[in-house]
Design an enzyme around this catalytic site. Structure first.
Site, PDB file in Angstrom:
ATOM      1  N   HIS A  10      -7.646  17.298 -86.208  1.00 54.67           N
ATOM      2  CA  HIS A  10      -7.510  18.745 -86.421  1.00 54.67           C
ATOM      3  C   HIS A  10      -8.827  19.260 -86.998  1.00 54.67           C
ATOM      4  O   HIS A  10      -9.852  19.208 -86.331  1.00 54.67           O
ATOM      5  CB  HIS A  10      -6.294  18.956 -87.343  1.00 54.67           C
ATOM      6  CG  HIS A  10      -5.796  20.352 -87.475  1.00 54.67           C
ATOM      7  ND1 HIS A  10      -6.273  21.400 -86.736  1.00 54.67           N
ATOM      8  CD2 HIS A  10      -4.838  20.891 -88.283  1.00 54.67           C
ATOM      9  CE1 HIS A  10      -5.627  22.519 -87.081  1.00 54.67           C
ATOM     10  NE2 HIS A  10      -4.748  22.233 -88.033  1.00 54.67           N
ATOM     11  N   HIS A  13      -7.659  19.588 -76.031  1.00 59.59           N
ATOM     12  CA  HIS A  13      -6.853  20.463 -76.877  1.00 59.59           C
ATOM     13  C   HIS A  13      -5.425  20.456 -76.363  1.00 59.59           C
ATOM     14  O   HIS A  13      -5.200  20.380 -75.168  1.00 59.59           O
ATOM     15  CB  HIS A  13      -7.406  21.899 -76.845  1.00 59.59           C
ATOM     16  CG  HIS A  13      -6.940  22.712 -78.000  1.00 59.59           C
ATOM     17  ND1 HIS A  13      -5.745  23.365 -77.998  1.00 59.59           N
ATOM     18  CD2 HIS A  13      -7.500  22.932 -79.215  1.00 59.59           C
ATOM     19  CE1 HIS A  13      -5.597  23.970 -79.163  1.00 59.59           C
ATOM     20  NE2 HIS A  13      -6.639  23.728 -79.921  1.00 59.59           N
ATOM     21  N   ASP A  66     -14.555  22.718 -82.127  1.00 60.46           N
ATOM     22  CA  ASP A  66     -15.311  21.852 -83.023  1.00 60.46           C
ATOM     23  C   ASP A  66     -16.551  21.238 -82.390  1.00 60.46           C
ATOM     24  O   ASP A  66     -17.366  20.638 -83.082  1.00 60.46           O
ATOM     25  CB  ASP A  66     -14.404  20.705 -83.530  1.00 60.46           C
ATOM     26  CG  ASP A  66     -13.329  21.240 -84.447  1.00 60.46           C
ATOM     27  OD1 ASP A  66     -13.646  22.113 -85.255  1.00 60.46           O
ATOM     28  OD2 ASP A  66     -12.172  20.780 -84.336  1.00 60.46           O
TER      29      ASP A  66
HETATM   30  N1  CMC Z   1     -11.457  11.854 -75.609  1.00 57.82           N
HETATM   31  C1  CMC Z   1     -10.973  11.002 -74.686  1.00 57.82           C
HETATM   32  N2  CMC Z   1      -9.722  11.078 -74.171  1.00 57.82           N
HETATM   33  C2  CMC Z   1      -8.937  12.061 -74.612  1.00 57.82           C
HETATM   34  C3  CMC Z   1      -9.357  12.983 -75.576  1.00 57.82           C
HETATM   35  C4  CMC Z   1     -10.662  12.858 -76.067  1.00 57.82           C
HETATM   36  N3  CMC Z   1     -11.147  13.711 -76.967  1.00 57.82           N
HETATM   37  N4  CMC Z   1      -8.369  13.864 -75.841  1.00 57.82           N
HETATM   38  C5  CMC Z   1      -7.340  13.492 -75.081  1.00 57.82           C
HETATM   39  N5  CMC Z   1      -7.694  12.406 -74.323  1.00 57.82           N
HETATM   40  C6  CMC Z   1      -6.866  11.735 -73.320  1.00 57.82           C
HETATM   41  C7  CMC Z   1      -5.806  10.858 -73.974  1.00 57.82           C
HETATM   42  O1  CMC Z   1      -6.263   9.565 -74.171  1.00 57.82           O
HETATM   43  C8  CMC Z   1      -4.705  10.964 -72.953  1.00 57.82           C
HETATM   44  O2  CMC Z   1      -5.029  10.134 -71.868  1.00 57.82           O
HETATM   45  P1  CMC Z   1      -3.860   9.316 -71.100  1.00 57.82           P
HETATM   46  O3  CMC Z   1      -3.012  10.376 -70.455  1.00 57.82           O
HETATM   47  O4  CMC Z   1      -4.567   8.435 -70.150  1.00 57.82           O
HETATM   48  O5  CMC Z   1      -3.111   8.552 -72.164  1.00 57.82           O
HETATM   49  C9  CMC Z   1      -4.792  12.401 -72.444  1.00 57.82           C
HETATM   50  O6  CMC Z   1      -6.166  12.748 -72.602  1.00 57.82           O
HETATM   51  C10 CMC Z   1      -3.908  13.377 -73.202  1.00 57.82           C
HETATM   52  O7  CMC Z   1      -4.179  13.214 -74.591  1.00 57.82           O
HETATM   53  P2  CMC Z   1      -3.140  13.511 -75.730  1.00 57.82           P
HETATM   54  O8  CMC Z   1      -3.525  12.744 -76.954  1.00 57.82           O
HETATM   55  O9  CMC Z   1      -1.750  13.325 -75.200  1.00 57.82           O
HETATM   56  O10 CMC Z   1      -3.366  15.052 -75.963  1.00 57.82           O
HETATM   57  P3  CMC Z   1      -2.869  15.891 -77.189  1.00 57.82           P
HETATM   58  O11 CMC Z   1      -2.599  17.244 -76.681  1.00 57.82           O
HETATM   59  O12 CMC Z   1      -1.791  15.188 -77.923  1.00 57.82           O
HETATM   60  O13 CMC Z   1      -4.144  15.872 -78.155  1.00 57.82           O
HETATM   61  C11 CMC Z   1      -6.092  16.477 -79.298  1.00 57.82           C
HETATM   62  C12 CMC Z   1      -4.967  16.962 -78.401  1.00 57.82           C
HETATM   63  C13 CMC Z   1      -6.961  17.652 -79.715  1.00 57.82           C
HETATM   64  C14 CMC Z   1      -5.510  15.843 -80.575  1.00 57.82           C
HETATM   65  C15 CMC Z   1      -6.931  15.420 -78.542  1.00 57.82           C
HETATM   66  O14 CMC Z   1      -7.475  16.003 -77.379  1.00 57.82           O
HETATM   67  C16 CMC Z   1      -8.017  14.803 -79.410  1.00 57.82           C
HETATM   68  O15 CMC Z   1      -7.743  13.854 -80.143  1.00 57.82           O
HETATM   69  N6  CMC Z   1      -9.278  15.349 -79.315  1.00 57.82           N
HETATM   70  C17 CMC Z   1     -10.346  14.861 -80.156  1.00 57.82           C
HETATM   71  C18 CMC Z   1     -10.204  15.443 -81.544  1.00 57.82           C
HETATM   72  C19 CMC Z   1     -10.585  16.908 -81.587  1.00 57.82           C
HETATM   73  O16 CMC Z   1     -11.596  17.316 -81.046  1.00 57.82           O
HETATM   74  N7  CMC Z   1      -9.762  17.699 -82.288  1.00 57.82           N
HETATM   75  C20 CMC Z   1     -10.010  19.105 -82.496  1.00 57.82           C
HETATM   76  C21 CMC Z   1      -8.994  19.961 -81.846  1.00 57.82           C
HETATM   77  S1  CMC Z   1      -9.458  21.685 -81.796  1.00 57.82           S
HETATM   78  C22 CMC Z   1      -9.481  22.185 -83.453  1.00 57.82           C
HETATM   79  C23 CMC Z   1      -8.158  22.185 -84.056  1.00 57.82           C
HETATM   80  O17 CMC Z   1      -7.219  22.800 -83.534  1.00 57.82           O
HETATM   81  O18 CMC Z   1      -8.038  21.594 -85.119  1.00 57.82           O
END
Ligand code: CMC
Length: 442
Positions: free
Chosen positions: A268, A307, A363
């Site tokens: 986050h 996201h 971010d």
């Molecule tokens: N790098 C590589 N792979 C990713 C990433 C990433 N940053 N984000 C998601 N994926 C992949 C994940 O491994 C999954 O792949 P698979 O379907 O093969 O298992 C797929 O994409 C879907 O990911 P998810 O974890 O189910 O997606 P989510 O909606 O639960 O997570 C997120 C959203 C923001 C937590 C995630 O994208 C992440 O961890 N990003 C990196 C951290 C980040 O930049 N966070 C800031 C978010 S914006 C500011 C805020 O709101 O706080």
């Protein structure tokens, strides 16, 4: 005309149910009438991480993740970033409308009246180790404010809610700057209310021995725009925490401490910190493919990418990318920008990121700007928290006044043991009974 209902047939019983659809949703509680037999538990929806569950009706912000749209109270984020100031946007978010001149002046006065903190807060912060993470200090100090303002528990009182809102928006930059000065062993700088909200924050961060700190107007404006872009973001993890803690009728300081704790996580609000660490670790453009490979192999995440809601470019990231160049005019170019741009270029052409619709989020570029401005990496999530306090308070007040809201208490699907009976300690077999998991989750 098609009716706004959903018809469900329960194939276990053959019974049909018609559930109303309102605002594109059915009420999960309507499912509870669907049961195999009287006395049996009703049907529930299972939604870990609340991926497809609306937990409230809200008027604060609107996101269309497919089209990359973000609006506060109906106003596009691009217009606010270009024309508004953080304090005016905070008013809009908290009160629901843009202020008139007199209302804005009153609001500004009211916030500035609350920038000072009790001297005991200074001592409280001094109690932290010299290398304490400023986000930890912010979380603890926001919670500690609750003990200074016990009347804050009168959450049904409009005047009390207003005062706590002004206090929190007013004091967050002071606490944040004190946390930073503490880590540097520097004397704390008291607020200078002649300066703007953001200018005063920069003064409390960076003033040394000069009589008056004069922030660079370009940097002051850039940070103010960054605050606008971080001010609210509908039901994100920290705002949901704010509502959840607040739903127990805890006071807003305790709720903000909870929200800030959620924001502190690397998925986050600490992602901006992680992005800069990652870009430093990459160090040069030729090492980008190695990192992409690790991300695709599931070894690590590309921080600042992806996201839950945006399946398109995060509109905040678009705006931040532009601001970076204004800042570099003053500070000189942060070399990390070249790595970030190339990383983005490569990722956006890669099937892994394209198919998962992973784009840069808010971010990805913000940390590069903060770093260029001389703001230390550990302060990045703290900056996020300063701005998001406006959103947390608006979300909290909306929850408090919503007749439909109750204490948050989700259901679970119990998948543990059936009833079993206590075995005295001396009769338990070392290593556990065969069916006992030796390595539990903790
Ligand atoms: N790098 C590589 N792979 C990713 C990433 C990433 N940053 N984000 C998601 N994926 C992949 C994940 O491994 C999954 O792949 P698979 O379907 O093969 O298992 C797929 O994409 C879907 O990911 P998810 O974890 O189910 O997606 P989510 O909606 O639960 O997570 C997120 C959203 C923001 C937590 C995630 O994208 C992440 O961890 N990003 C990196 C951290 C980040 O930049 N966070 C800031 C978010 S914006 C500011 C805020 O709101 O706080």
């Amino acid at each position: 005309m098609a009716s706004s209902t959903l018809t469900i047939t329960d194939n276990r019983t053959g019974k049909r149910y018609e559930l109303p659809i309102e605002h594109g949703a059915i009420r999960a509680s309507d499912l509870s009438q669907i049961r195999v037999a009287p006395g049996e538990p009703g049907l529930v929806s299972y939604d870990p991480a609340l991926i497809n569950t609306a937990t409230c009706k809200s008027k604060v912000s609107f996101i269309d993740g497919e089209r990359g749209i973000l609006r506060y109270r109906g106003y596009p984020i691009e217009e606010l970033a270009e024309k508004s100031s953080f304090l005016e946007t905070a008013y809009l978010i908290v009160k629901g409308e843009l202020p008139t001149t007199s209302h804005f002046l009153m609001w500004q006065h009211n916030i500035k009246m609350h920038t000072l903190v009790h001297e005991n807060i200074k001592q409280f912060i001094q109690g932290f180790r010299y290398d304490a993470h400023p986000m930890g200090i912010l979380i603890a100090t926001a919670g500690a404010l609750s003990t200074f303002y016990p009347e804050a528990k009168n959450i049904m009182d409009l005047e009390s809610r207003r005062v706590q809102t002004r206090r929190l928006i007013g004091k967050m930059p002071t606490i944040a700057a004190f946390a930073y000065r503490h880590s540097r062993g520097l004397p704390y700088i008291y607020p200078d209310n002649d300066l703007s909200y953001t200018g005063n924050f920069l003064s409390m961060m960076f003033k040394m021995t000069e009589l008056k700190y004069r922030p660079d107007p370009v940097l002051e404006h850039a940070l103010d725009v960054l605050f606008i872009l971080h001010a609210d973001h509908e039901q994100n993890c920290s705002s949901t925490t704010m509502r959840t803690v607040g739903s127990a009728h805890s006071d807003p300081y305790a709720s903000v401490a909870g929200a800030a704790a959620a924001l502190a996580g690397p998925r986050h609000g600490s992602a901006n910190e992680e992005v800069v660490h990652m870009l430093h670790e990459i160090g040069s453009i030729d090492r980008i493919p190695g990192l992409i490979k690790q991300a695709k192999g599931g070894e690590r995440r590309l921080m600042g990418f992806g996201h839950r809601v945006y399946k398109n470019y995060d509109p905040r990231a678009q705006l931040i990318k532009k601001i970076a160049y204004d800042v570099f005019e003053v500070t000189g170019k942060n070399p990390l920008i070249e790595i970030a741009l190339e990383l983005e270029r490569i990722a956006l052409q890669d099937e892994y990121f394209v198919s998962r619709r992973l784009y840069p989020n808010v971010d990805f570029y913000s940390g590069i700007i903060y770093e260029a401005m001389g703001l230390p990496v550990a302060m990045f999530p703290v900056l996020f928290a300063i701005a998001r306090t406006a959103g947390w308070m608006a979300q909290w007040a909306e929850m408090v006044l919503d007749d439909e809201q109750k204490i948050v208490r989700p259901k679970q699907l119990y998948v543990g043991h059936d009833e079993r009976h206590y075995v005295p300690l001396d009769q338990r077999r070392e290593g556990g009974a065969p069916e006992v998991e030796v390595h539990g989750p903790l």
